[in-house]
Scaffold this active site. Structure first.
Site, mmCIF file in Angstrom:
data_model
loop_
_atom_site.group_PDB
_atom_site.id
_atom_site.type_symbol
_atom_site.label_atom_id
_atom_site.label_comp_id
_atom_site.label_asym_id
_atom_site.label_seq_id
_atom_site.Cartn_x
_atom_site.Cartn_y
_atom_site.Cartn_z
ATOM 1 N N LYS A 9 0.850 -1.345 0.066
ATOM 2 C CA LYS A 9 0.001 -0.135 0.025
ATOM 3 C C LYS A 9 0.983 1.294 0.183
ATOM 4 O O LYS A 9 2.199 1.121 0.533
ATOM 5 C CB LYS A 9 -0.843 -0.014 1.264
ATOM 6 C CG LYS A 9 -0.253 -0.007 2.591
ATOM 7 C CD LYS A 9 0.208 1.457 3.126
ATOM 8 C CE LYS A 9 0.750 1.763 4.462
ATOM 9 N NZ LYS A 9 1.251 2.915 4.574
ATOM 10 N N ASP A 139 -2.387 -1.694 10.376
ATOM 11 C CA ASP A 139 -2.621 -1.659 9.034
ATOM 12 C C ASP A 139 -3.406 -3.014 8.560
ATOM 13 O O ASP A 139 -3.805 -3.102 7.252
ATOM 14 C CB ASP A 139 -1.318 -1.744 8.255
ATOM 15 C CG ASP A 139 -1.090 0.002 8.166
ATOM 16 O OD1 ASP A 139 -1.659 0.747 8.446
ATOM 17 O OD2 ASP A 139 0.161 0.226 7.936
#
Length: 295
Positions: A9, A139
């Protein structure tokens, strides 16, 4: 055997909006997955020994193969929760650079949760998997779902927003060396003047696919802190900005920098320039040109 891709990401925006009593920083971020991924293969070993064995396709001394690895933590947590006795073997083809601010450990952890759910027919919902994931890393819930999301809280509260335009390419540049996320957040606390990104305006710009407005409202409040210690960040950004990038910015707590391009060939040319420039200065850098996952 189950084989999964675990996508990296980047942060299209990263803002810090407060701090909890336990010391965790409260964030407001726009997260985007990119087509850079690790490949993990999981195999159930029916021996009732409850072991986790990780094998690397390419040896890497920076990747722990014991209980410190988030893959192992995820598998053992699910063994504990669902009374799983069998062992699990994991073959990890690590392609996302370590300590890069791209959730490389968290995305592998998310893949492990998905694999365990499938291998042992646990029939868990995505929300149930998120509940397991957030206990392992902030995350991880995002990495379970990917795409373009707004992340709040400590990163675990996810809101659906419109996806980033698909006709964009991301030039990823990760200079050598790692960064302590904890130290960067602590250093941020000493700043007296912070330029906060406008998250609401950014979401509106993404919704309208207004590239200029997206550019104008992006930002990462940790970049001024990290760039003081990693000079390559500004060097990379300058090369990107001078060579057709719509914008360049650091992701996460760094030191990885990404540039957004509307043309793949422009990104590839800049990739070569960065490699040549940093090589002359004796700086190693991992470079990738990617789009978004086509899934």
């Amino acid at each position: 055997m189950i084989t999964l891709k675990a996508f990296a990401k980047i942060n299209i925006a990263l803002d810090i909006v407060g701090r909890r009593e336990d010391g965790y920083h409260l964030v407001d971020m726009i997260m985007q997955d990119i087509n850079l991924f690790d490949i993990l293969s999981f195999e159930k070993i029916e021996d009732e020994m409850g072991k986790v064995v990780i094998e690397l396709v390419k040896p890497d001394p920076n990747i722990p193969l014991d209980d410190k690895n988030l893959i192992t933590k995820a598998i053992k947590k699910m063994m504990e929760l669902y009374d799983i006795k069998d062992s699990v073997k994991v073959i990890l083809d690590k392609r996302i650079p370590a300590a890069a601010g791209m959730a490389g450990g968290s995305t592998d952890c998310a893949a492990a949760i998905k694999a365990m759910n499938e291998m042992f027919s646990l029939n868990l919902s995505i929300d149930e998997m998120k509940e397991i994931g957030v206990k392992l890393g902030a995350d991880v819930p995002y990495c379970l779902v990917g795409k373009t999301k707004r992340a709040r809280g400590i990163g675990e509260v996810l809101d659906d927003i419109k996806e980033m335009p698909k006709n964009l390419y991301y030039l990823i540049a990760k200079p050598e060396g790692g960064i302590s996320t904890k130290e960067m957040y602590e250093a941020y606390d000493s700043l007296t003047d912070v330029d906060h990104p406008d998250i609401e305006s950014l979401i509106s710009a993404i919704d309208k696919e207004d590239i200029k407005a997206i550019k104008d409202n992006m930002g990462n409040v940790l970049e001024p802190v990290t760039s003081k210690g990693v000079k390559a960040i500004k060097v990379i950004e300058n090369i990107m900005n001078e060579n057709n990038a719509i914008i360049s910015m650091m992701t996460g707590s760094g030191p990885t920098v990404f540039g957004i391009y509307d043309d793949e060939s422009k990104a590839e040319k800049t990739k070569q320039l960065i490699g040549e420039k940093l090589s002359k200065e004796g700086i190693k850098v991992d470079l990738f040109v990617v789009g978004t996952p086509e899934i």
